[in-house]
Motif scaffolding. Structure first.
Motif, PDB file in Angstrom:
ATOM      1  N   GLU A 313       0.804  -1.221   0.000  1.00  0.00           N
ATOM      2  CA  GLU A 313       0.000   0.000   0.000  1.00  0.00           C
ATOM      3  C   GLU A 313       0.842   1.279   0.000  1.00  0.00           C
ATOM      4  OE1 GLU A 313      -3.344   0.020  -0.224  1.00  0.00           O
ATOM      5  OE2 GLU A 313      -3.225  -2.174  -0.398  1.00  0.00           O
ATOM      6  N   GLN A 314       2.115   1.136   0.384  1.00  0.00           N
ATOM      7  CA  GLN A 314       2.941   2.343   0.450  1.00  0.00           C
ATOM      8  C   GLN A 314       3.357   2.776  -0.956  1.00  0.00           C
ATOM      9  OE1 GLN A 314       6.357   3.086   0.018  1.00  0.00           O
ATOM     10  NE2 GLN A 314       7.068   1.085  -0.681  1.00  0.00           N
ATOM     11  N   THR A 315       3.525   4.092  -1.128  1.00  0.00           N
ATOM     12  CA  THR A 315       3.772   4.660  -2.460  1.00  0.00           C
ATOM     13  C   THR A 315       5.157   5.282  -2.599  1.00  0.00           C
ATOM     14  OG1 THR A 315       2.821   6.810  -1.827  1.00  0.00           O
ATOM     15  CG2 THR A 315       1.315   5.155  -2.754  1.00  0.00           C
ATOM     16  N   MET A 316       6.055   4.982  -1.647  1.00  0.00           N
ATOM     17  CA  MET A 316       7.368   5.588  -1.664  1.00  0.00           C
ATOM     18  C   MET A 316       8.387   4.745  -2.431  1.00  0.00           C
ATOM     19  SD  MET A 316       7.311   8.514  -0.108  1.00  0.00           S
ATOM     20  CE  MET A 316       6.627   9.501   1.220  1.00  0.00           C
ATOM     21  N   ASP A 317       9.126   5.390  -3.297  1.00  0.00           N
ATOM     22  CA  ASP A 317      10.263   4.758  -3.958  1.00  0.00           C
ATOM     23  C   ASP A 317      11.534   5.178  -3.251  1.00  0.00           C
ATOM     24  OD1 ASP A 317       8.797   3.405  -5.861  1.00  0.00           O
ATOM     25  OD2 ASP A 317       8.994   4.974  -7.389  1.00  0.00           O
ATOM     26  N   VAL A 318      12.487   4.255  -3.132  1.00  0.00           N
ATOM     27  CA  VAL A 318      13.743   4.510  -2.434  1.00  0.00           C
ATOM     28  C   VAL A 318      14.912   4.294  -3.388  1.00  0.00           C
ATOM     29  CG1 VAL A 318      15.214   3.865  -0.489  1.00  0.00           C
ATOM     30  CG2 VAL A 318      12.716   3.723  -0.265  1.00  0.00           C
ATOM     31  N   GLU A 319      15.812   5.271  -3.413  1.00  0.00           N
ATOM     32  CA  GLU A 319      17.011   5.159  -4.240  1.00  0.00           C
ATOM     33  C   GLU A 319      18.240   5.409  -3.375  1.00  0.00           C
ATOM     34  OE1 GLU A 319      18.902   6.847  -8.453  1.00  0.00           O
ATOM     35  OE2 GLU A 319      16.957   7.591  -7.711  1.00  0.00           O
ATOM     36  N   GLN A 320      19.130   4.442  -3.341  1.00  0.00           N
ATOM     37  CA  GLN A 320      20.376   4.560  -2.616  1.00  0.00           C
ATOM     38  C   GLN A 320      21.510   4.755  -3.624  1.00  0.00           C
ATOM     39  OE1 GLN A 320      20.954   1.255   0.080  1.00  0.00           O
ATOM     40  NE2 GLN A 320      18.769   1.026   0.403  1.00  0.00           N
ATOM     41  N   LEU A 321      22.418   5.701  -3.345  1.00  0.00           N
ATOM     42  CA  LEU A 321      23.505   5.942  -4.284  1.00  0.00           C
ATOM     43  C   LEU A 321      24.715   6.528  -3.599  1.00  0.00           C
ATOM     44  CD1 LEU A 321      22.782   9.172  -6.303  1.00  0.00           C
ATOM     45  CD2 LEU A 321      21.143   8.343  -4.637  1.00  0.00           C
ATOM     46  N   GLU A 322      25.864   6.295  -4.218  1.00  0.00           N
ATOM     47  CA  GLU A 322      27.078   6.988  -3.821  1.00  0.00           C
ATOM     48  C   GLU A 322      27.008   8.386  -4.406  1.00  0.00           C
ATOM     49  OE1 GLU A 322      31.077   4.865  -3.429  1.00  0.00           O
ATOM     50  OE2 GLU A 322      30.114   3.799  -5.074  1.00  0.00           O
ATOM     51  N   GLY A 323      27.102   9.384  -3.571  1.00  0.00           N
ATOM     52  CA  GLY A 323      26.978  10.751  -4.051  1.00  0.00           C
ATOM     53  C   GLY A 323      28.225  11.246  -4.750  1.00  0.00           C
ATOM     54  N   VAL A 324      28.080  12.379  -5.433  1.00  0.00           N
ATOM     55  CA  VAL A 324      29.220  12.989  -6.118  1.00  0.00           C
ATOM     56  C   VAL A 324      30.101  13.773  -5.161  1.00  0.00           C
ATOM     57  CG1 VAL A 324      27.981  13.134  -8.306  1.00  0.00           C
ATOM     58  CG2 VAL A 324      27.924  15.089  -6.745  1.00  0.00           C
ATOM     59  N   MET A 325      29.613  14.045  -3.964  1.00  0.00           N
ATOM     60  CA  MET A 325      30.398  14.780  -2.983  1.00  0.00           C
ATOM     61  C   MET A 325      31.277  13.820  -2.185  1.00  0.00           C
ATOM     62  SD  MET A 325      27.553  17.568  -1.762  1.00  0.00           S
ATOM     63  CE  MET A 325      28.751  18.682  -1.048  1.00  0.00           C
ATOM     64  N   THR A 326      32.314  14.376  -1.593  1.00  0.00           N
ATOM     65  CA  THR A 326      33.271  13.575  -0.837  1.00  0.00           C
ATOM     66  C   THR A 326      33.250  13.965   0.626  1.00  0.00           C
ATOM     67  OG1 THR A 326      34.749  13.415  -2.756  1.00  0.00           O
ATOM     68  CG2 THR A 326      35.695  12.928  -0.605  1.00  0.00           C
ATOM     69  N   ASP A 327      33.013  12.999   1.520  1.00  0.00           N
ATOM     70  CA  ASP A 327      33.177  13.257   2.939  1.00  0.00           C
ATOM     71  C   ASP A 327      34.657  13.533   3.184  1.00  0.00           C
ATOM     72  OD1 ASP A 327      30.581  13.102   4.008  1.00  0.00           O
ATOM     73  OD2 ASP A 327      30.613  10.914   3.901  1.00  0.00           O
ATOM     74  N   THR A 328      34.944  14.677   3.790  1.00  0.00           N
ATOM     75  CA  THR A 328      36.308  15.203   3.835  1.00  0.00           C
ATOM     76  C   THR A 328      36.600  15.831   5.186  1.00  0.00           C
ATOM     77  OG1 THR A 328      36.270  15.657   1.454  1.00  0.00           O
ATOM     78  CG2 THR A 328      37.842  16.926   2.757  1.00  0.00           C
ATOM     79  N   LEU A 329      37.854  15.803   5.578  1.00  0.00           N
ATOM     80  CA  LEU A 329      38.303  16.590   6.723  1.00  0.00           C
ATOM     81  C   LEU A 329      38.896  17.888   6.208  1.00  0.00           C
ATOM     82  CD1 LEU A 329      40.096  14.024   9.062  1.00  0.00           C
ATOM     83  CD2 LEU A 329      37.865  15.099   9.418  1.00  0.00           C
ATOM     84  N   LEU A 330      38.335  19.007   6.620  1.00  0.00           N
ATOM     85  CA  LEU A 330      38.891  20.317   6.334  1.00  0.00           C
ATOM     86  C   LEU A 330      39.805  20.665   7.497  1.00  0.00           C
ATOM     87  CD1 LEU A 330      38.955  22.960   4.685  1.00  0.00           C
ATOM     88  CD2 LEU A 330      36.901  23.663   5.918  1.00  0.00           C
ATOM     89  N   LEU A 331      41.087  20.899   7.208  1.00  0.00           N
ATOM     90  CA  LEU A 331      42.063  21.104   8.262  1.00  0.00           C
ATOM     91  C   LEU A 331      42.279  22.580   8.544  1.00  0.00           C
ATOM     92  CD1 LEU A 331      44.800  18.484   7.248  1.00  0.00           C
ATOM     93  CD2 LEU A 331      42.703  18.140   8.585  1.00  0.00           C
ATOM     94  N   SER A 332      42.580  22.896   9.788  1.00  0.00           N
ATOM     95  CA  SER A 332      42.944  24.259  10.156  1.00  0.00           C
ATOM     96  C   SER A 332      44.332  24.565   9.604  1.00  0.00           C
ATOM     97  CB  SER A 332      42.931  24.417  11.677  1.00  0.00           C
ATOM     98  OG  SER A 332      43.934  23.593  12.259  1.00  0.00           O
ATOM     99  N   ASP A 333      44.725  25.832   9.664  1.00  0.00           N
ATOM    100  CA  ASP A 333      46.054  26.210   9.183  1.00  0.00           C
ATOM    101  C   ASP A 333      46.890  26.839  10.296  1.00  0.00           C
ATOM    102  OD1 ASP A 333      44.776  28.619   9.455  1.00  0.00           O
ATOM    103  OD2 ASP A 333      45.198  29.346   7.428  1.00  0.00           O
ATOM    104  N   SER A 334      46.560  26.514  11.536  1.00  0.00           N
ATOM    105  CA  SER A 334      47.347  26.983  12.673  1.00  0.00           C
ATOM    106  C   SER A 334      47.386  25.872  13.716  1.00  0.00           C
ATOM    107  CB  SER A 334      46.760  28.273  13.265  1.00  0.00           C
ATOM    108  OG  SER A 334      45.521  28.017  13.897  1.00  0.00           O
ATOM    109  N   GLY A 335      48.073  26.127  14.811  1.00  0.00           N
ATOM    110  CA  GLY A 335      48.177  25.101  15.833  1.00  0.00           C
ATOM    111  C   GLY A 335      48.915  23.887  15.316  1.00  0.00           C
ATOM    112  N   VAL A 336      48.385  22.718  15.598  1.00  0.00           N
ATOM    113  CA  VAL A 336      49.048  21.480  15.188  1.00  0.00           C
ATOM    114  C   VAL A 336      49.194  21.381  13.670  1.00  0.00           C
ATOM    115  CG1 VAL A 336      46.908  20.131  15.116  1.00  0.00           C
ATOM    116  CG2 VAL A 336      49.082  18.974  15.547  1.00  0.00           C
TER     117      VAL A 336
END
Length: 546
Positions: A313-336
């Motif tokens: 009875e449910q009307t939802m379609d589900v799509e799973q995908l690898e996105g075009v964006m990248t999970d990333t660490l943005l690093l500081s430029d001071s300290g360590v």
């Protein structure tokens, strides 16, 4: 972090005009659409009775060029409120938005892009779109300390030429730059300069002069209005006037943002008269039970635990995908991370495969480890740099030991079980090198929480920041400056990738998982996993009559 639309009828004039390339592409061969009912003008429809679209971010601002907007992917909301001259489609193609402006790149030693603004382009208060909005975006990008901005691509631009109240703007790039001219004025960056000028007590002509001269003292009130006036915790309708097919009608108690048609929009009418965007903290299960949740865009299947995919009875379609964006660490430029040697050592302790595995296990979507920094992971050109990037995929404990005995605080927007697991995976892989990784999500979650010296000119200095690194999804195509080469220049791309691993301003981790759920009764929903999400063409969504 290194750098893509409910309530007016179409007039006879507009019916006769030729639909621009953006409108045609967004239609996606869907056939003729009919607008929904206009609703009551005296009593707006409650938000929990409107076509609902849920996103995996808390909706905080429509200014995607601010540090806050860049940290919270403001494009999810802003894409069809403040669209740019180009909209990025689901396959990475750049679709001209001639309803706003027509752009062209001119050849030369210094490349120049010219944008001719549509004579019919207006904001939702009836004011014309002029070149000052472009000039404002550029100035904000190159004055991050004053504007609290984060638009690294603007540092590829030498100057922006804009005559007062003109319908043309010329962008002159620094020598060697220009291939990414379509990206510089992205979704959520072309804010209404006339409204900001009025808030600052200036005429548009006075604003033009102040922006052109980058006069700090004259721009203080302008910068405050630009940075704070588009936040949604105190919605200011006089500032948040729209140039896209939708405008904001209201912001609700749960952080939901109600959109309605922009009657002054130069392009084709939005198919749905009104939509409401629901933030990540709202009750998606209840919205679905109340049959108002029509589309949802998330990074985890856990957000849809309420969905019984076996229910006929449910009307939802589900799509799973690898996105075009990248999970990333943005690093500081001071300290360590004040020097490149330490940044390289830290990157060496991270095992991308284990981080990707942690992300996959929590999200329920299989993702891949990533080591390319200057290209999207799925870009065919990435095959030309694997010999440079892939050696950085496994951990190199010997190299990482240079940083032994140090503490690295990593923040992210919490709560987020997936990112928490990713940080834990990094903690385990770095322990053997004597590097202590701390989950600092309670201490900071945005770009301005990083310890910034501001040496690269991309962000406001903040030596008192609480974070050494920030975990967020980035798009190499739009989010990072410094890559001057076109895709045809393979050697240039290789040189850029090699240089990026020398500097290590970021650490790429894994592809971002995306889960897109939509009611199959909604036409024209097309998966898109960039920063604008599936809502990149929300003005074309149409709920079939039932």
């Amino acid at each position: 972090m290194e750098a893509i639309s409910a309530q007016r009828s179409t007039s006879a004039n507009q019916t006769q005009r030729r639909v621009g390339a953006l409108g045609a592409a967004l239609m996606l061969a869907a056939g003729t659409l009919s607008a929904c009912g206009q609703g009551s003008e005296s009593e707006p429809t409650p938000s929990n009775e409107i076509f609902g679209y849920a996103v995996d971010e808390n909706l905080q601002t429509t200014n995607a060029g601010s540090a806050l907007g860049a940290s919270t992917k403001a494009q999810l909301l802003a894409a069809r409120i403040y669209p740019g001259p180009f909209t990025q489609g689901p396959k990475g193609q750049w679709i001209p938005n001639r309803d706003l402006a027509q752009g062209q790149l001119l050849p030369g030693v210094q490349q120049r892009a010219t944008f001719k603004i549509n004579e019919q382009a207006k904001y939702s208060d009836g004011a014309p779109v002029t070149c000052e909005s472009f000039l404002l975006a550029y100035t904000a990008g190159v004055m991050p300390t004053l504007f609290h901005s984060f638009m690294p691509l603007m540092n590829e631009v030498e100057r922006v030429e804009c005559q007062p109240n003109a319908r043309q703007v010329d962008v002159v790039f620094k020598k060697g730059y220009g291939p990414r001219w379509r990206q510089i004025f992205g979704a959520g960056t072309l804010l209404p300069a006339h409204a900001i000028a009025e808030r600052a007590g200036m005429t548009l002509e006075e604003l033009n002069v102040a922006l052109s001269n980058q006069n700090w003292n004259s721009l203080v009130d302008v910068a405050q209005a630009w940075n704070e006036g588009f936040e949604l915790n105190e919605f200011q309708s006089d500032l948040q006037v729209s140039s896209g097919p939708y405008k904001i009608r209201s912001v609700g108690d749960q952080g939901e943002v109600v959109l309605e048609r922009n009657e002054f929009y130069a392009g084709e009418q939005a198919a749905e008269a009104e939509l409401v965007l629901w933030p990540r903290d709202s009750d998606w299960a209840k919205l679905a039970k109340d049959k108002v949740l029509r589309v949802a865009d998330s990074t985890s299947m856990k957000d849809f635990s309420w969905l019984d995919r076996d229910d006929p009875e449910q009307t939802m379609d589900v799509e799973q995908l690898e996105g075009v964006m990248t999970d990333t660490l943005l690093l500081s430029d001071s300290g360590v991370f004040a020097n490149a040697e330490n940044r390289r050592a830290f990157a060496a302790c991270i095992d991308q495969a284990s981080v990707a595995k942690a992300s996959s296990e929590v999200s329920g979507v299989e993702v891949s480890p990533v080591a390319t920094r200057t290209l999207r992971a799925g870009d065919p050109s990435a095959a030309h740099v694997t010999d440079i990037s892939d050696p950085h995929l496994p951990a190199n404990v010997d190299l990482a030991k240079v940083l032994g005995g140090t503490r690295v605080a990593i923040g992210y927007a919490a709560p987020d079980d997936r990112k928490k697991a990713m940080v834990q995976a990094m903690k385990r892989s770095c322990e053997s090198a004597g590097i202590e990784i701390v989950d600092a999500s309670e201490e900071g979650s945005g770009i301005e929480d990083l310890r910034w010296a501001g040496t690269n000119g991309n962000v406001m200095p903040n030596l008192d920041g609480t974070l050494d690194a920030l975990l967020l999804a980035v798009d190499p195509v739009e989010d990072f400056g410094g890559s001057a080469k076109s895709k045809a220049d393979i050697e240039g791309i290789r040189a850029d990738e090699r240089a990026s691993w020398d500097e290590v301003l970021t650490v790429p981790l894994a592809t971002q998982p995306r889960v897109i759920v939509h009611d199959r009764n909604v036409q024209n929903v097309v998966a898109n996993s960039n920063a604008s999400g599936v809502g990149w063409n929300m003005d074309r969504w149409s709920l079939a009559q039932q």
